[in-house]
Design a protein around this motif. Structure first.
Motif, mmCIF file in Angstrom:
data_model
loop_
_atom_site.group_PDB
_atom_site.id
_atom_site.type_symbol
_atom_site.label_atom_id
_atom_site.label_comp_id
_atom_site.label_asym_id
_atom_site.label_seq_id
_atom_site.Cartn_x
_atom_site.Cartn_y
_atom_site.Cartn_z
ATOM 1 N N PRO A 131 10.753 15.524 -9.874
ATOM 2 C CA PRO A 131 9.339 15.121 -9.899
ATOM 3 C C PRO A 131 8.968 14.125 -8.804
ATOM 4 N N ALA A 132 9.914 13.233 -8.436
ATOM 5 C CA ALA A 132 9.635 12.273 -7.358
ATOM 6 C C ALA A 132 9.408 13.008 -6.037
ATOM 7 N N LEU A 133 10.237 14.007 -5.757
ATOM 8 C CA LEU A 133 10.055 14.782 -4.531
ATOM 9 C C LEU A 133 8.774 15.603 -4.567
ATOM 10 N N LEU A 134 8.433 16.136 -5.736
ATOM 11 C CA LEU A 134 7.168 16.866 -5.860
ATOM 12 C C LEU A 134 6.003 15.925 -5.573
ATOM 13 N N GLY A 135 6.123 14.678 -6.054
ATOM 14 C CA GLY A 135 5.093 13.696 -5.758
ATOM 15 C C GLY A 135 4.977 13.423 -4.273
ATOM 16 N N LEU A 136 6.096 13.432 -3.568
ATOM 17 C CA LEU A 136 6.076 13.234 -2.119
ATOM 18 C C LEU A 136 5.464 14.440 -1.407
ATOM 19 N N LEU A 137 5.841 15.625 -1.843
ATOM 20 C CA LEU A 137 5.321 16.847 -1.228
ATOM 21 C C LEU A 137 3.816 16.976 -1.406
ATOM 22 N N THR A 138 3.286 16.443 -2.503
ATOM 23 C CA THR A 138 1.850 16.543 -2.790
ATOM 24 C C THR A 138 1.094 15.268 -2.416
ATOM 25 N N ASN A 139 1.771 14.357 -1.711
ATOM 26 C CA ASN A 139 1.156 13.121 -1.217
ATOM 27 C C ASN A 139 0.743 12.152 -2.316
ATOM 28 N N GLU A 140 1.345 12.253 -3.494
ATOM 29 C CA GLU A 140 1.134 11.220 -4.517
ATOM 30 C C GLU A 140 1.821 9.926 -4.104
ATOM 31 N N VAL A 141 2.976 10.067 -3.429
ATOM 32 C CA VAL A 141 3.701 8.909 -2.902
ATOM 33 C C VAL A 141 3.991 9.162 -1.427
ATOM 34 N N HIS A 142 4.416 8.106 -0.721
ATOM 35 C CA HIS A 142 4.628 8.216 0.721
ATOM 36 C C HIS A 142 6.094 8.301 1.125
ATOM 37 N N THR A 157 14.269 -5.564 4.853
ATOM 38 C CA THR A 157 13.188 -5.573 5.842
ATOM 39 C C THR A 157 12.110 -6.621 5.559
ATOM 40 N N SER A 158 12.179 -7.224 4.385
ATOM 41 C CA SER A 158 11.153 -8.209 3.970
ATOM 42 C C SER A 158 9.754 -7.602 3.958
ATOM 43 N N VAL A 159 9.675 -6.324 3.588
ATOM 44 C CA VAL A 159 8.370 -5.684 3.420
ATOM 45 C C VAL A 159 8.138 -5.410 1.945
ATOM 46 N N LYS A 160 6.884 -5.151 1.598
ATOM 47 C CA LYS A 160 6.524 -4.833 0.225
ATOM 48 C C LYS A 160 6.033 -3.396 0.152
ATOM 49 N N ILE A 161 6.766 -2.563 -0.591
ATOM 50 C CA ILE A 161 6.300 -1.223 -0.928
ATOM 51 C C ILE A 161 6.272 -1.131 -2.448
ATOM 52 N N THR A 162 5.468 -0.262 -2.971
ATOM 53 C CA THR A 162 5.218 -0.229 -4.414
ATOM 54 C C THR A 162 5.933 0.950 -5.060
ATOM 55 N N ARG A 163 6.677 0.661 -6.106
ATOM 56 C CA ARG A 163 7.443 1.694 -6.785
ATOM 57 C C ARG A 163 6.563 2.522 -7.722
ATOM 58 N N ALA A 216 0.812 -1.216 0.000
ATOM 59 C CA ALA A 216 0.000 0.000 0.000
ATOM 60 C C ALA A 216 0.848 1.269 0.000
ATOM 61 N N LEU A 217 2.013 1.211 0.641
ATOM 62 C CA LEU A 217 2.876 2.392 0.658
ATOM 63 C C LEU A 217 3.595 2.519 -0.685
ATOM 64 N N LEU A 218 3.652 3.740 -1.192
ATOM 65 C CA LEU A 218 4.245 4.007 -2.499
ATOM 66 C C LEU A 218 5.565 4.743 -2.324
ATOM 67 N N TYR A 219 6.603 4.291 -3.041
ATOM 68 C CA TYR A 219 7.864 5.033 -2.999
ATOM 69 C C TYR A 219 8.198 5.566 -4.390
ATOM 70 N N GLY A 220 8.514 6.855 -4.431
ATOM 71 C CA GLY A 220 8.826 7.509 -5.695
ATOM 72 C C GLY A 220 10.295 7.374 -6.026
#
Length: 318
Positions: free
Chosen positions: A183-194, A169-175, A146-150
């Motif tokens: 643009p990746a940081l802008l996506g983080l600032l605007t909550n497009e990614v976590h 960590t054996s966790v699943k985050i979605t790229r 469910a968590l998205l990484y930009g």
């Protein structure tokens, strides 16, 4: 009449002097530093180095910008005479690990010196209610995928840091891939990614004004570029270690005295206060050393990343 041994000795001596003379006089014409396209980190680094190196050597040093994927091959095929050098980084190091390339970083070049290093910093939007890496891991485990990484492009440090995080960590985050860090940081600032594993230069202003929260740095040791932020390794991700480096190389098999001279010039100019300040402003820390130390670093990085790329399906041999 000279004996055969005497003639052979004289020929060998003459050959040695003939080889030494060009090195002693070097450089007698402009030196070219090939690097990636204008505006990137390697171009920035090359343009800091070029004027100082020109002053030290008494010859013009020209920055020759080329498309990133072609830089390595251009320099690998150049004469090993010190008149063509390359300032490279992660793209040059790891391109041959993801696709067929016309050069090998470990065999086609003579290391001169490392120039700088930069870790990534794991940042989240403050709206994500976590304050530590362990809290982030717990949240990710409670919501697999469910968590998205930009990220920037495939194989960049932003991407690889996230892949290493999942493995550690054996966790699943979605790229969520973006064209670049901005643009990746802008996506983080605007909550497009976590989550974004950002470069210090791109993230620090947002961290300082509390628009982003820094949870950890990816290098094995704390970074002076991001003071007060602990490493991921110190927060339970044992052996997590990822930084990007900049370096300067020559084509393989130049005269050893040439490499020694270039190393001395480069190490000296990188110690200058204005060089350190400019690199820090760009988000990297000056790190120099001997040719042997750079060779060992390139080899170590190659071994670790070759395994990682194969594990995540990026290796051309996969």
């Amino acid at each position: 009449m000279y004996s055969f041994r005497t003639v052979a000795f004289l020929l060998l001596l003459a050959s040695a002097h003939a080889g030494a003379a060009p090195v002693q006089d070097y450089p007698t014409r402009p030196v070219r530093i090939v690097t990636a396209t204008p505006g990137g980190g390697n171009d920035y680094l090359a343009r800091i180095i070029a004027p100082a190196l020109s002053s030290a050597m008494g010859q013009q040093v020209i920055v020759d910008n080329r498309v990133s994927r072609f830089v390595g091959g251009i320099v690998a095929r150049a004469a090993p005479d010190g008149y063509t050098l390359v300032v490279g980084g992660g793209t040059m190091q790891f391109l041959p690990l993801t696709e067929r390339a016309d050069y090998d970083v470990l065999t086609d070049f003579a290391p001169i010196s490392q120039l700088e290093r930069s870790p990534n910093v794991l940042v989240v939007n403050p709206s994500l209610k976590v304050s530590t890496v362990n809290e982030l891991i717990a949240l990710a485990r409670s919501k697999p995928g469910a968590l998205l990484y930009g990220t920037g492009g495939t194989g960049t440090s932003l991407h690889l840091a996230g892949e290493m995080f999942m493995i550690a960590t054996s966790v699943k985050i979605t790229r969520v891939p973006y064209k670049s860090t901005g643009p990746a940081l802008l996506g983080l600032l605007t909550n497009e990614v976590h989550i974004v594993f950002a470069t210090p230069g791109s993230a620090m202003s947002h961290i300082k004004d509390s628009r982003l929260k820094a949870l950890g740095v990816t290098s094995a040791q704390p970074s002076p570029l991001i003071p007060g932020v602990p490493t991921l390794a110190s927060q339970g991700l044992r052996d997590y270690d990822l930084d990007t480096i900049g370096f300067i190389l020559a084509p393989a098999k130049p005269p050893p005295p040439l490499i020694k001279r270039l190393n001395q010039h480069v190490v000296q100019l990188m110690k200058q206060g204005d060089v350190k300040d400019r690199l820090a402003a760009g988000g990297s820390e000056v790190v120099t050393g001997t040719p042997a130390e750079l060779a060992a670093k390139l080899k170590s990085d190659d071994t670790r990343m070759r395994k990682l790329f194969k594990d995540i399906g990026l290796s051309p041999d996969k």
